[in-house]
Design a protein around this motif. Sequence first.
Motif, PDB file in Angstrom:
ATOM      1  N   GLY A 257       0.820  -1.429   0.093  1.00  0.00           N
ATOM      2  CA  GLY A 257      -0.046   0.045   0.086  1.00  0.00           C
ATOM      3  C   GLY A 257       0.813   1.210   0.210  1.00  0.00           C
ATOM      4  O   GLY A 257       0.609   2.092  -0.849  1.00  0.00           O
ATOM      5  N   MET A 354      -2.458  -4.707 -10.358  1.00  0.00           N
ATOM      6  CA  MET A 354      -1.531  -4.447  -9.285  1.00  0.00           C
ATOM      7  C   MET A 354      -0.305  -5.801  -9.455  1.00  0.00           C
ATOM      8  O   MET A 354       0.172  -5.897  -8.479  1.00  0.00           O
ATOM      9  CB  MET A 354      -2.431  -4.564  -7.872  1.00  0.00           C
TER      10      MET A 354
ATOM     11  N   MET B   1     -15.886  10.365 -12.430  1.00  0.00           N
ATOM     12  CA  MET B   1     -14.721  10.638 -11.725  1.00  0.00           C
ATOM     13  C   MET B   1     -13.534  10.331 -12.635  1.00  0.00           C
ATOM     14  O   MET B   1     -12.511  10.965 -12.845  1.00  0.00           O
ATOM     15  CB  MET B   1     -14.747   9.548 -10.666  1.00  0.00           C
ATOM     16  N   ILE B   2     -13.410   9.187 -13.436  1.00  0.00           N
ATOM     17  CA  ILE B   2     -12.437   9.122 -14.252  1.00  0.00           C
ATOM     18  C   ILE B   2     -12.223  10.316 -15.377  1.00  0.00           C
ATOM     19  O   ILE B   2     -10.971  10.686 -15.676  1.00  0.00           O
ATOM     20  CB  ILE B   2     -12.475   7.844 -15.131  1.00  0.00           C
ATOM     21  N   TYR B  20     -13.831   0.576 -17.052  1.00  0.00           N
ATOM     22  CA  TYR B  20     -12.589  -0.262 -17.026  1.00  0.00           C
ATOM     23  C   TYR B  20     -11.555   0.211 -16.030  1.00  0.00           C
ATOM     24  O   TYR B  20     -11.063  -0.681 -14.705  1.00  0.00           O
ATOM     25  CB  TYR B  20     -11.919  -0.557 -18.002  1.00  0.00           C
ATOM     26  N   PHE B  21     -11.213   1.386 -16.001  1.00  0.00           N
ATOM     27  CA  PHE B  21     -10.319   2.053 -15.206  1.00  0.00           C
ATOM     28  C   PHE B  21     -10.959   2.273 -13.563  1.00  0.00           C
ATOM     29  O   PHE B  21     -10.519   1.938 -12.857  1.00  0.00           O
ATOM     30  CB  PHE B  21      -9.853   3.401 -15.644  1.00  0.00           C
ATOM     31  N   GLN B  24     -10.787  -0.740 -11.848  1.00  0.00           N
ATOM     32  CA  GLN B  24      -9.242  -1.228 -11.295  1.00  0.00           C
ATOM     33  C   GLN B  24      -9.098  -0.168 -10.202  1.00  0.00           C
ATOM     34  O   GLN B  24      -8.267  -0.776  -9.392  1.00  0.00           O
ATOM     35  CB  GLN B  24      -8.388  -1.009 -12.551  1.00  0.00           C
ATOM     36  N   PHE B  25      -9.153   1.020 -10.243  1.00  0.00           N
ATOM     37  CA  PHE B  25      -9.001   1.903  -9.095  1.00  0.00           C
ATOM     38  C   PHE B  25      -9.498   1.441  -7.824  1.00  0.00           C
ATOM     39  O   PHE B  25      -8.974   1.442  -6.873  1.00  0.00           O
ATOM     40  CB  PHE B  25      -9.484   3.186  -9.557  1.00  0.00           C
ATOM     41  N   THR B  28      -7.467  -1.557  -6.748  1.00  0.00           N
ATOM     42  CA  THR B  28      -6.318  -1.075  -6.107  1.00  0.00           C
ATOM     43  C   THR B  28      -6.351  -0.543  -4.856  1.00  0.00           C
ATOM     44  O   THR B  28      -5.629  -0.672  -3.889  1.00  0.00           O
ATOM     45  CB  THR B  28      -5.544   0.000  -7.338  1.00  0.00           C
ATOM     46  N   LEU B  29      -7.328   0.525  -4.704  1.00  0.00           N
ATOM     47  CA  LEU B  29      -7.425   1.240  -3.469  1.00  0.00           C
ATOM     48  C   LEU B  29      -7.743   0.277  -2.124  1.00  0.00           C
ATOM     49  O   LEU B  29      -7.438   0.458  -0.997  1.00  0.00           O
ATOM     50  CB  LEU B  29      -8.416   2.415  -3.678  1.00  0.00           C
ATOM     51  N   ILE B  31      -6.774  -2.853  -2.063  1.00  0.00           N
ATOM     52  CA  ILE B  31      -5.537  -3.333  -1.482  1.00  0.00           C
ATOM     53  C   ILE B  31      -4.820  -2.457  -0.694  1.00  0.00           C
ATOM     54  O   ILE B  31      -4.461  -2.615   0.340  1.00  0.00           O
ATOM     55  CB  ILE B  31      -4.615  -3.846  -2.749  1.00  0.00           C
ATOM     56  N   VAL B  32      -4.956  -0.929  -1.004  1.00  0.00           N
ATOM     57  CA  VAL B  32      -3.831  -0.196  -0.441  1.00  0.00           C
ATOM     58  C   VAL B  32      -4.556   0.114   1.105  1.00  0.00           C
ATOM     59  O   VAL B  32      -3.825   0.277   2.066  1.00  0.00           O
ATOM     60  CB  VAL B  32      -4.052   1.248  -1.254  1.00  0.00           C
TER      61      VAL B  32
END
Lengths: 414, 94
Positions: A257, A354, B1-2, B20-21, B24-25, B28-29, B31-32
């Motif tokens: 992260g 990722m 937003m994109i 699609y983006f 994926q965002f 990703t977020l 996981i973050v």
Amino acid sequence: MIDKKLSKKLNVFLTIVDKPKKGIPIAIKDNYLTEGIRTTAASFVLDDYIPQYSATVVKKLEQNGYCVVGKTNLDAWCHGSSTETSDYGPTLNPHNTKHLAGGSSGGSAAAVASGMVDFAMGSETAGSVRGPASWCGVVGLKPTYGRVSRYGVIAMGSSLDSPGPITKDVTGAAKLLKIIAGKDEFDATTSGNLVDDYELALTGDIKGLKVGLVENYMLSEMDSEIVKKTLKAVGLLEKLGAKITKVKTLDPTHAIGVYTVVQRSEVSSNLARFDGVRYGFGRDKFGEEAKRRIMLGTHILSSGYQDRYYKKAQKIRTLFINDFNELFSEFDCLVGPTMPSTAPKIGVTKNAAMYGELADILAEPSSIAGLPAITVPCGMVKGLPIGLQIIGKQFEEGKILNTAFAYEQNKKDD
Amino acid sequence: MIKKLASLANLKVKKKEEEYFKKQFEETLKIVEKFDSLDTSGVDETYIVTGTKNVLREDKIDPLNMLTQDQALSGSKNTHNGYFVVDGVLNNDL
């Protein structure tokens, strides 16, 4: 001089220098500016870019008898751990061409592994030297942040980027580091700390060396053969006189992260300069991965999200630094596997936004703390190489090089 | 937003890429955000890992370390009388 047929087969070089100057041949990752030699960062944005000056690292190498023979493939803008994001296609692994060379410095690792050159330069933000070196069965050294100048290296994550050598053996890495390390007036983040004689550091004597074996880097999903071979390599260090103690670090999954947030933010800022006005083409040539990273970085840095993501990440970065400081108050170096797996098959990154961050989990903690680390080949698993990772204290490259050297000189072929 | 992010970053994103983006965002977020489980109260942020402080130099021109006008322009596809040509900015709807 370069085997063009082999380069084409493995997709190693994006540019081969037709008439290289005299000297020891060295392959340079294509994110280093090389005066008069095309430099693309593996992106169509820079497809026709010919730099007017060279990176400090390239200049220093040329002044010390090395000659650039070609520019190697990478993930576009270094965005990835596979070379699959390269606009010029992936680099294949010389040990098995159905598998990837890794990234982002995959071309440099494959150039050395296939015997085309003995010396290459890669660069690492988190894992981009160590990863492909490990997957291709060669030596890769990520120096301390600020030990080697970033001037003229196309920026990815400016608070993380560390240029580093990829070589046939540990001696080669020591030789190159001795040349490229040191303060550079053109990179204000370079350190004025004295540069050690890294070749003299290679005594092979590690008697009494205090080594922490990082138990929690042996991930549960890891192939048991990787764990076995890593432990065997650590066993050899013990036989050579090192004192091995099992240790635990802060959970490396948190580094994913931190790394993602810091790197995406810095990417969005660094790639803002590419507008096609002074060189190259316009922003419509950015590939999918670059767009994804720029936009996510823009989101993270926008008002309302800075504290939530960016500041939180930089605070956890401090926690990782504190954790390492505590360990290094007791140990000379830390060891574990370099990568959680062997080189994956071509196509692995499709729809996996990722992929790189997850693959580089064992490199990210030391990268965000700015530590030096080296990977040295420690055997084969199902026909593909793996690497032993040795992490050191900031500016103690000599110690990790010597530990890797002691291992390399005494290991029995797998 | 994109769409907004793309405009802020001066990028063009096709309509079909937006969804699609976005997906994926979110992935990703997710996981973050796992790092939220770490308590960081009272912890300072680290922006530079080697402790380097501001590095200053005199604001002087060094003729040995500069590009000639020709060199500086050599990579550009659009120059005029020794200058770079850029798109107009004043009429753009930002």
